[in-house]
Design an enzyme around this catalytic site. Structure first.
Site, PDB file in Angstrom:
ATOM      1  N   GLY A  17      18.670 -10.770 -89.908  1.00 24.53           N
ATOM      2  CA  GLY A  17      20.076 -10.426 -90.122  1.00 24.53           C
ATOM      3  C   GLY A  17      20.243  -9.140 -90.904  1.00 24.53           C
ATOM      4  O   GLY A  17      19.341  -8.306 -90.938  1.00 24.53           O
ATOM      5  N   ASP A  18      21.394  -8.980 -91.541  1.00 21.64           N
ATOM      6  CA  ASP A  18      21.671  -7.689 -92.177  1.00 21.64           C
ATOM      7  C   ASP A  18      20.701  -7.391 -93.318  1.00 21.64           C
ATOM      8  O   ASP A  18      20.296  -6.247 -93.513  1.00 21.64           O
ATOM      9  CB  ASP A  18      23.130  -7.593 -92.633  1.00 21.64           C
ATOM     10  CG  ASP A  18      23.529  -8.706 -93.573  1.00 21.64           C
ATOM     11  OD1 ASP A  18      22.708  -9.620 -93.809  1.00 21.64           O
ATOM     12  OD2 ASP A  18      24.653  -8.668 -94.087  1.00 21.64           O
ATOM     13  N   THR A  29      17.615  -8.104 -93.419  1.00 26.26           N
ATOM     14  CA  THR A  29      16.403  -7.612 -92.768  1.00 26.26           C
ATOM     15  C   THR A  29      16.525  -6.138 -92.420  1.00 26.26           C
ATOM     16  O   THR A  29      15.588  -5.355 -92.633  1.00 26.26           O
ATOM     17  CB  THR A  29      16.154  -8.431 -91.474  1.00 26.26           C
ATOM     18  OG1 THR A  29      16.117  -9.811 -91.822  1.00 26.26           O
ATOM     19  CG2 THR A  29      14.857  -8.028 -90.807  1.00 26.26           C
ATOM     20  N   THR A  47      20.556 -14.381 -86.325  1.00 22.00           N
ATOM     21  CA  THR A  47      21.272 -15.131 -87.358  1.00 22.00           C
ATOM     22  C   THR A  47      22.314 -15.979 -86.663  1.00 22.00           C
ATOM     23  O   THR A  47      22.880 -15.568 -85.665  1.00 22.00           O
ATOM     24  CB  THR A  47      21.968 -14.204 -88.387  1.00 22.00           C
ATOM     25  OG1 THR A  47      22.961 -14.965 -89.093  1.00 22.00           O
ATOM     26  CG2 THR A  47      22.671 -13.043 -87.716  1.00 22.00           C
ATOM     27  N   GLY A  72      39.271 -28.654 -79.721  1.00 27.89           N
ATOM     28  CA  GLY A  72      40.675 -29.052 -79.780  1.00 27.89           C
ATOM     29  C   GLY A  72      41.137 -29.347 -81.195  1.00 27.89           C
ATOM     30  O   GLY A  72      41.945 -30.248 -81.419  1.00 27.89           O
TER      31      GLY A  72
END
Lengths: 324, 324, 324, 324
Positions: free
Chosen positions: D107-108, D110, D131, D191
């Site tokens: 992710g960021d 990394t 991620t 829903g």
């Protein structure tokens, strides 16, 4: 095209059912209500349109069903609607019930029906692509495709367990009519050793080469599309002609791929396309299909959507790479 | 029977694999370690016993696999073990490797093999019933049966979605060889309209009567066992002979029923029977199968377990009631 | 006990809902119809019994719902029925509607209610044990237990993936009120490293010893029952007091364990007990619960079923073995 | 940028694990082999890069694991790599092992690590967004998001069963850190009556208005993102402040959303991005993330991907419509 204001929409599902149709109906009901439009459900596709087999659709009931498979409006193929007389009767039913516009959820047969109907009926129509086969142009994915692939891979994962326990060659046949999308996706995502799709024709050479050299201390998994020109039996007979010592089994997944609660992606697709269908009718559009192309909502004329969705170059390259 | 202390147990899986075998192996490893006994895994059933295809089994590795389908020891059918020469070679392999006792997980073929082996081999054997068919006497349920039924019903539930959407007649064929247990359980628990099992013979009259009068505004679901005497094709042809107007489809679930992560019940059954197998060997028992009869652990001599597990009166009465 | 012929049965679900209740209702409807008995569904447990909140139950509708979770009759806890006045009103409602007998599906609170009701009402009652907790005597398993365990283990299997990827210590809390059945079954069948149940008290020593020495190159999985005396937070704080270097996470599975389509075993249990409940009423039985004890149908007086179902010696021995 | 030919690629997974990482590794191994490139797996993210904790990756082993959750390379957060000294040691490890290029799945955090590393290391890097949170710019979907949403909705569907049986208000908390994607998708597709995401801030007015007027003969389902500013407890306390008579329950789905076999879409995403990562390295690209934007493969510089992925206008409009 009539320029009257739209006050009453009719909606039906037609052709083979696919998971996500109920989510689309829920979204259509929500969008209709938000715009003060009356919504009528037409049961059993064109059959119900001819016969006036109608039902009221309200958000609270649909909210409870939006996560379920099948179509709560039922579906059917209609021979009568293929005749002009049937279509004339359908037109009369629409007029009698003061329906101003139609939303149809179905596959290419459904859209061909609407094209024929448009010759005698000036009401606006919007289509939503609903079929597990992903064989419609104008949309990245059809409603139900992702659910069908998820059902296929969950079952193929199970088959891998028994295939590896026995070091067997397994041929699994999946659906898709003339389209290899389900086979391609389910084969790549289950680590299949070979994938055969109609688009690649009857070229079995690479499969036969590969199975001849396969490690008998392991499983060998083939995923193949249905169809006379391809199919599990043909693959099986080709392998048997090799006269190699393999323990071979066939499983055809069949209609389980058509049912079950829709996947997250199909529910979202149904919701996105359902809302857009209502909005596009209100925007004055007609004779177009709402799709999601390049992940954006997109309208395509019916004339173009009935062309088969081609497997793109990226997928073809993946097929080639993973066949090695 | 040798009276030597047991210090080294060999275990193998044989015949068709079934979900829960890895849970049983985990339990056997735990119980062996707790009793200070060496445990050797024999790969590919009797084939590995003949060839000395062995592997070490340790609890930590098995702990990670206990929830998975298939058998990490692999399985096979062995022609060589059916011959005296093969069994003699297996005996020699056991002696060479100082294995004192055997645990075999498999079906009736496996136990017949052990019976034949006991004529030349005086080591103690304990069996664990592992087959999805539930066709073994001496246990309420065999290892894998509950998982197979759960896989069957999840798929039949999906088929119900599409059957109801189209008001179709669906014939679903499930596994079970000569035993109707899978069909009976999966038919009753999916609300099938008709259930056909080998134990009831080829009496199709009630089915045909019922399908003739079925509500064409609904689905009609038939669950049928595999087998030449029964099977989906035969049912289909009988219905077609009626010449009634139905839209009929067949799905054969096939080998998906053999794989997948085992259900809670099968994992528990594997754990209970695995621990008991080790304990019963240490208690001096031999030539018996560990089962769970009337929900209690129970030992049955191999001679008796190879008799087919009969569908009991309660189940027969349920079949009759729900066929109405 | 009245000796009048039973012509009209009322049925309700009460207390917490559990998967399999709809299968039981389907079976009751089938058995009632086969015996020519009128069946009335009472909504929302004792609340509907007091208020006459009734609905008609017919096999075809229930057939479509028998595979679904929850209870189509809804359920509730009723303060009014705990008062004599409420029970008197319920009695009057039964008489007004000519209901001759009652079937109640619920847990110990439900059966205590029936015991109190029997003091003023001479109609025959039969109970069916419906609770995920498996805390009722007189039956091997309660309706919903197997489904709850299957839901728990499917989720714990997922947690194992992320726990192993990070080498984390995970504490997973499952339901069960005062009963450790769910924790015991789901812990054993997911290869948990430690299992804590109320029946074992607050003895955390073995867990703390084990976690201190755990292989930091692997996951460590604790399954623990809910409850103030035990629970995930308490376990977490005990581990933190050790001041060892572990990466610890908690997940409480919560109400997901109460829903979802019932497992095969729970559907069968519902069918077996539903049919038996009708038959036992017709046999003249009353004030008893239908259970499946030692895998056989069995009747137990309400006075005895409200005693908690004890974890038996075999399970205790397994807990001890797998805790090592 | 070095212009040397790439002959040896290292790959690692970093940050939180997500379903689909093993499919990406399988694809990377396939593409590397097809191009004659050596592939080394680096275990435990940046920790293994510093310590040289390496493993060999071969297609046959990965083929068997491509359908599983978690990451077979394990993952970790690394404090040492946040220091220059740690990064220098990692550089040395790469040189010692003759690794020419890196692929990082994470992710960021990394990608921020790679940006810092690029200041001292001239090897080419390509990132793959892995991620469940879908909070990375430059891709429609991150690897693992679709699986997390599918796990969430399967569990929320179960909660609906029990919520409807009791007419309860249920608050279900899902993951996503600062991103409302999981909540938005899982709320719309189940829903839900109300959906609360961080992007909408702490405006609870519409929820409170709606729950005040909710039909007490039905369930009321709230799906809310985790986070201190939002979260299930806050929603619960706001509803309790209304002093209305509702039966309210909370379930936090927790880490189950991080595990389990990946969905079809995530497996395909892993395959598409894995193959593209190898090809883009060979094409001479570096310091970019491979994403799928508008359903097409797309490269984005790391500087841009660490900006949070915004909920787009179409989704905001859907949220508004379905909140009515």
């Amino acid at each position: 095209m009539r320029t009257n204001k739209i006050e009453h929409i009719g909606v039906f599902t037609s052709g083979g059912d696919s998971p996500g149709m109920n989510a689309a109906l829920y979204a259509i009901a929500k969008a209709a209500k938000a715009n003060g439009i009356k919504l009528t459900g037409i049961r059993k596709g064109y059959e119900g349109l001819i016969d006036g087999d109608f039902t009221t659709l309200k958000p609270p009931e649909l909210q409870k069903l939006s996560h379920t498979g099948g179509t709560m409006l039922k579906t059917a193929r209609s021979k009568r609607f293929m005749e002009l007389e049937g279509r004339k009767k359908a037109l009369q039913t629409l007029h009698t019930n003061n329906i101003d516009a139609l939303i149809a959820i179905g596959g290419d047969g459904t859209f061909k029906g609407l094209l024929a109907f448009s010759e005698i009926c000036d009401l606006p129509f919007i289509g939503i692509p609903g079929t597990i086969d992903n064989d419609i142009s104008g949309t990245d994915y059809t409603l139900g495709f992702d659910s069908a692939v998820n059902t296929a891979i969950e079952n193929i994962d199970k088959i891998r367990d028994t295939a590896e326990s026995h070091n067997r060659v397994f041929i699994v046949e999946v659906m898709g009519r003339d389209s290899g999308y389900i086979a391609l996706h389910s084969g790549l995502t289950t680590g299949a050793d070979a994938i055969l799709i109609p688009e690649s024709g009857k070229d079995f050479i690479y499969l036969l080469d590969k199975v001849k050299n396969y490690d008998s201390e392991d499983a060998f998994l083939v995923v193949v599309s249905e169809g006379d020109e391809i199919g599990a039996e043909l693959v099986s007979s080709k392998i048997k002609e090799l006269n190699i010592n393999v323990d071979l089994r066939i499983t055809k997944l069949g209609h389980v791929q058509r049912g079950g609660n829709p996947s997250a992606m199909d529910r979202m697709l149904g919701i996105r396309m359902g809302v857009a269908a209502v909005e596009q009718l209100l925007n004055g559009n007609s004779n177009k299909m709402v799709g999601v192309l390049n992940n954006q909502l997109h309208l395509t004329p019916f004339e173009e959507v009935v062309k088969q969705h081609q497997v793109n170059d990226e997928l073809k390259a993946l097929l080639k790479l993973f066949s090695k």
